[in-house]
Design an enzyme around this catalytic site. Sequence first.
Site, PDB file in Angstrom:
ATOM      1  N   ARG A  55       0.893  -1.141  -0.055  1.00  0.00           N
ATOM      2  CA  ARG A  55      -0.004   0.041  -0.011  1.00  0.00           C
ATOM      3  C   ARG A  55       0.965   1.252   0.086  1.00  0.00           C
ATOM      4  NH1 ARG A  55      -1.138   1.828   4.652  1.00  0.00           N
ATOM      5  NH2 ARG A  55      -2.059  -0.028   5.371  1.00  0.00           N
ATOM      6  N   ASP A 181      -7.359  19.502 -13.792  1.00  0.00           N
ATOM      7  CA  ASP A 181      -7.613  18.263 -14.365  1.00  0.00           C
ATOM      8  C   ASP A 181      -7.398  18.243 -15.975  1.00  0.00           C
ATOM      9  OD1 ASP A 181      -8.740  15.802 -15.656  1.00  0.00           O
ATOM     10  OD2 ASP A 181     -10.630  15.771 -14.006  1.00  0.00           O
TER      11      ASP A 181
HETATM   12  C1  PLP Z   1     -13.179   9.777 -16.256  1.00  0.00           C
HETATM   13  C2  PLP Z   1     -12.690  11.304 -15.605  1.00  0.00           C
HETATM   14  C3  PLP Z   1     -12.716  11.517 -14.303  1.00  0.00           C
HETATM   15  C4  PLP Z   1     -13.004  10.366 -13.285  1.00  0.00           C
HETATM   16  O1  PLP Z   1     -11.728   9.267 -13.452  1.00  0.00           O
HETATM   17  P1  PLP Z   1     -12.046   7.732 -13.076  1.00  0.00           P
HETATM   18  O2  PLP Z   1     -10.768   7.139 -13.504  1.00  0.00           O
HETATM   19  O3  PLP Z   1     -13.194   7.370 -13.895  1.00  0.00           O
HETATM   20  O4  PLP Z   1     -12.349   7.716 -11.817  1.00  0.00           O
HETATM   21  C5  PLP Z   1     -12.256  12.668 -13.848  1.00  0.00           C
HETATM   22  N1  PLP Z   1     -12.151  13.875 -14.760  1.00  0.00           N
HETATM   23  C6  PLP Z   1     -12.242  13.815 -15.829  1.00  0.00           C
HETATM   24  C7  PLP Z   1     -12.238  14.802 -16.865  1.00  0.00           C
HETATM   25  C8  PLP Z   1     -12.604  12.579 -16.488  1.00  0.00           C
HETATM   26  O5  PLP Z   1     -12.749  12.271 -17.844  1.00  0.00           O
END
Ligand code: PLP
Length: 386
Positions: A55, A181
């Site tokens: 972990r 993001d």
């Molecule tokens: C898919 C996605 C997420 C979430 O990710 P997961 O791997 O599905 O948990 C977050 N931000 C964006 C822009 C995404 O496309």
Amino acid sequence: MSQERQHKTGFETRAIHAGYDPDPTTGAVIPPIYATSTYKQDGVGGLRGGYEYSRSANPTRTALEGALAALEEGERGFAFASGLAAEDTLVRALCRPGDHVVIPDDAYGGTFRLFDKVEQAWGLAHSPAPVDDVDAVRAAIRPGQTKLVWLETPTNPLLNIGDIEALAGVAHDAGALLVVDNTFASPYLQQPLTLGVDVVVHSTTKYVGGHSDVVGGALVVRDLEVADKVGFHQNAMGAVPGPFDSFLTHRGIKTLGVRMDRHCDNAEKVVDFLTSHPAVGTVIYPGLESHPGHEVAQRQMKRFGGMISFRCTGGEDAALKVCERAEVFTLGESLGGVESLIEHPGRMTHASVAGTDLEVPADLVRLSVGIETADDLIADLANALG
Ligand SMILES: *Cc1c(COP(=O)(O)O)cnc(C)c1O
């Protein structure tokens, strides 16, 4: 290759070599899948190479984390079991109940749900703001209370563009950190840490993994103090990927550059086709001069990516039909894989925001353009549009 040498190399070289040197005992060129939960200690507390329990750290994951840091030009990379696990860990690492975050008003549905249903119940407030309006983001900040400004650019599914450098300034002026993001752009097309951002988030499920065969997430940070907090929470919360998932994600990274170039080439051809089709209304793609974020995108992105959204002149019914009639484009959620996907955000990925301010148009179709033969993709859409 030495770490020092790696930092001076180009993106594709780092994608292939960063994070791992051929194994000194066997010469294995690719990181083995270390399917082990624990490690023999040489005497009490005598760890070999820092590994004691998987972990906390596992060599296959360490290789992936090194590669992630190198791709984003960050100080440290951290891998997680999913993108949302990465997001949750980041929030717990940097916020406390009573704090506030600004989020995109068209955030990825799962991100919105995380803030709205999970973090809010823990005591973290959030305000949505449009990422393409710097003044609106500034106005949404609550001085002293806002700890994070959360940015997606391009956003999902409307592909709005946020000015990363300008928003970093806005966040920092208010004593907050800017989180980006970077899932939609991938580190090949956009490197937010080099533009003043504090933390990059990825759903590596998408372009970074690239083959629709593994779910994963990542955080890359440029500051050691933030790295310490994230590292502590990664271990304390435990939402880590296993060695096989780490292996698959790392394997995908090696071809990220060539895949992204093909995704972009194909997307540009599909956009050309869609913009002249009578059943198609607005085509949303940051590479189009008509896109309101085009100039900012041109400044901060290498190319414009593989995601396209478009509206159907025939309304919701027409949008649903296109999704169902397509054959080369697979009807499905997710994005960023080698295969093309088509979906109806209103009923699928963004169903959880129906009835809120974040609701998306019902006539909207989203494409994740894959790396198949472009002519086949266009013929498929021509057929599906009727
Ligand atoms: C898919 C996605 C997420 C979430 O990710 P997961 O791997 O599905 O948990 C977050 N931000 C964006 C822009 C995404 O496309």
